[in-house]
Design a protein around this motif. Structure first.
Motif, mmCIF file in Angstrom:
data_model
loop_
_atom_site.group_PDB
_atom_site.id
_atom_site.type_symbol
_atom_site.label_atom_id
_atom_site.label_comp_id
_atom_site.label_asym_id
_atom_site.label_seq_id
_atom_site.Cartn_x
_atom_site.Cartn_y
_atom_site.Cartn_z
ATOM 1 N N THR A 1 4.267 4.247 8.062
ATOM 2 C CA THR A 1 5.428 4.341 7.173
ATOM 3 C C THR A 1 6.119 5.696 7.282
ATOM 4 O O THR A 1 7.310 5.805 7.011
ATOM 5 N N GLY A 2 5.341 6.731 7.692
ATOM 6 C CA GLY A 2 5.941 8.064 7.798
ATOM 7 C C GLY A 2 6.310 8.438 9.227
ATOM 8 O O GLY A 2 6.755 9.552 9.477
ATOM 9 N N THR B 1 0.809 -1.215 0.000
ATOM 10 C CA THR B 1 0.000 0.000 0.000
ATOM 11 C C THR B 1 0.850 1.276 0.000
ATOM 12 O O THR B 1 0.538 2.228 -0.719
ATOM 13 N N ASN B 2 1.882 1.314 0.818
ATOM 14 C CA ASN B 2 2.743 2.498 0.933
ATOM 15 C C ASN B 2 4.151 2.044 1.267
ATOM 16 O O ASN B 2 4.320 1.108 2.056
ATOM 17 N N ASP C 1 -0.838 2.230 9.438
ATOM 18 C CA ASP C 1 0.165 2.763 8.511
ATOM 19 C C ASP C 1 1.069 3.744 9.236
ATOM 20 O O ASP C 1 0.706 4.894 9.484
ATOM 21 N N PRO D 1 1.973 5.385 -5.182
ATOM 22 C CA PRO D 1 2.519 4.928 -3.900
ATOM 23 C C PRO D 1 2.340 3.427 -3.664
ATOM 24 O O PRO D 1 3.044 2.848 -2.842
HETATM 25 C C1 NAG Z 1 -0.334 5.978 2.095
HETATM 26 O O1 NAG Z 1 -0.888 6.112 0.833
HETATM 27 C C2 NAG Z 1 -2.081 6.862 0.778
HETATM 28 C C3 NAG Z 1 -2.579 6.888 -0.645
HETATM 29 O O2 NAG Z 1 -2.295 5.732 -1.312
HETATM 30 C C4 NAG Z 1 -1.858 8.261 1.294
HETATM 31 O O3 NAG Z 1 -3.078 8.940 1.352
HETATM 32 C C5 NAG Z 1 -1.245 8.181 2.687
HETATM 33 O O4 NAG Z 1 -0.909 9.473 3.127
HETATM 34 C C6 NAG Z 1 -0.030 7.335 2.689
HETATM 35 N N1 NAG Z 1 0.468 7.210 4.036
HETATM 36 C C7 NAG Z 1 1.675 7.588 4.380
HETATM 37 C C8 NAG Z 1 2.013 7.411 5.820
HETATM 38 O O5 NAG Z 1 2.470 8.039 3.589
#
Ligand code: NAG
Ligand code: NAG
Ligand code: NAG
Ligand code: NAG
Length: 388
Positions: free
Chosen positions: A188-189, A99-100, A186, A130
């Motif tokens: 990831t950031g 997903t990301n 999520d 992404p």
């Molecule tokens: C993950 O991806 C989605 C769209 O595909 C986005 O809206 C979201 O911000 C992303 N999350 C991060 C943590 O980057």
């Protein structure tokens, strides 16, 4: 010596069967102007054994890693300004939806940590988006990322899987010797994984390579060989087809999927004498099938990948057991008579004083991949008389 329309050159090693073979890896020499992509980190993708699946609840009832962020660290071998990453679903029987994905430098520049230096964070994209769906048995390469790395430095890859992977057959590398972190949601950031669900595991999942765009001083050895052949009248009209693709596809594409896909799975589950027996059987299978088409087959010996005790980078593929297997397989390649000719690449690249290691000037720095000088030495060594 041989009237050829085409040649298959088999140069594989137990380690490289399922990772990209450095000598025959198209992805390594995917030309981009005056630069090319070179592997600066790889790990051997394999079918994760049940006991090496992630801890419960990440090992769910019908899927693995549902709604999960997997944060993993690894150490690249060479410095680069621009990189791209490879994710593998080589052993997954169904589609893997990612997903990301983000990349960044880990806190304290260390592997095995969960914290991130947030200023370094970048989103990783695939064909501009992404998310990416990796088909069963497949592999993807990300878009290039402007992400400077130093030689032998740690990198953090975080990926989020909304759905996870259905079933329990997934691709990974259990022997990471590095701690990875898992958390629901999520993240990831996120600067760190601090959710109450966080768990750690000493395995890698899905990540299979990091490539760097490096200046082309020269090409891979097949191109260097072609340059030599073109200057030599009797071989000047023979084409060299680099049939190599990244990873285990080299043999799938050239010689049919069954032998090699079976080999990967069988080989990886075992060690030592068993591997040797299976590799020999696979070489014989390949030779039988190639010869059945009336095509000569040249066997190349497996080049060294040992690290010296004083080196600050230990090539993860190296082990005394693998060195023993390499020696035995090379002996088979040299002596069995299965091949129409033997290309002793091991002899060309090894350090005569320490035959388990590449000669320093032929080592790109990770003690596994040859340098440009190493590729040139292989091309120079290649006996053109084989084509006459
Ligand atoms: C993950 O991806 C989605 C769209 O595909 C986005 O809206 C979201 O911000 C992303 N999350 C991060 C943590 O980057
Ligand atoms: C994960 O679940 C599968 C299927 O129930 C099971 O075979 C495996 O042993 C489990 N592994 C772990 C580490 O929990
Ligand atoms: C991240 O979390 C771990 C575990 O709680 C902690 O040891 C580490 O110091 C944290 N790192 C950062 C950069 O906050
Ligand atoms: C994913 O996990 C997060 C954190 O536990 C939770 O807040 C969220 O509701 C979960 N999402 C789904 C779709 O289960």
């Amino acid at each position: 010596m041989f009237q050829l329309r085409s040649i298959f050159l088999i140069a594989l090693s137990c380690a490289h069967l399922v990772s990209s073979h450095p000598l025959l890896n198209r992805a390594n020499y995917d030309k981009a102007g005056d630069s090319h992509w070179v592997n600066i980190w790889t790990t051997m993708p394999q079918l994760v054994e049940p006991a090496n699946l992630p801890p419960i609840p990440f090992n769910g009832s019908t899927a693995v890693f549902g709604n999960t962020t997997i944060r993993q660290t690894l150490q690249v071998s060479l410095a680069a300004q621009e990189i791209r990453i490879r994710l593998s679903n080589a052993f997954g029987p169904n589609e893997l939806k990612i997903t990301n994905v983000t990349i960044g430098l880990p806190e304290r520049q260390r592997v095995g940590v969960s914290g991130l230096q947030t200023k370094t964070l970048k989103t990783v994209t695939f064909n501009g988006g992404p998310d990416v769906d990796i088909p069963n048995g497949g592999m993807v390469v990300s878009d290039p990322i402007k992400f400077p790395v130093k030689a032998q430095s740690a990198v953090m890859i975080s990926m989020y899987l909304a759905e996870g992977q259905h079933g329990f057959a997934i691709t990974g590398h259990p022997g990471s010797r590095t701690t990875s972190y898992l958390a629901f949601g999520d993240w990831t950031g996120a600067k760190n994984l601090t959710d109450s669900s966080v768990q750690s595991t000493d395995h890698w999942y899905f990540v299979s390579g990091v490539e760097a765009r490096l200046p082309s001083k020269s090409s891979g050895w097949p191109d260097l060989l072609l340059a030599r052949m073109q200057k030599h009248e009797p071989t000047s009209n023979i084409a060299v087809l680099n049939q190599a693709a990244g990873g285990n596809r080299i043999l799938q594409d050239g010689l049919g999927p069954n032998v090699i896909s079976r080999l990967d799975r069988d080989v990886l589950a075992q060690s030592g004498a068993e591997i040797e027996k299976k590799l020999v059987a696979a070489y014989e299978q390949i030779a039988t099938r190639v010869h059945a088409l009336g095509i000569p087959l040249f066997g190349a010996t497996i080049t060294p990948f040992g690290s010296s005790a004083s080196s600050d980078y230990v090539q993860p593929y190296s082990s005394p057991e693998r060195e023993k297997t390499r020696q035995q397989i090379n002996k088979f390649i040299r002596q069995s008579g299965v091949f129409d000719a033997v290309l002793d690449f091991d002899r060309v690249l090894r350090d005569p004083q320490v035959p388990s290691q590449l000669l320093k000037q032929y080592d790109i720095g990770d003690h596994l991949h040859p340098s440009v000088a190493g590729y040139q030495a292989l091309a120079d060594y290649f006996p053109l008389g084989l084509f006459e």
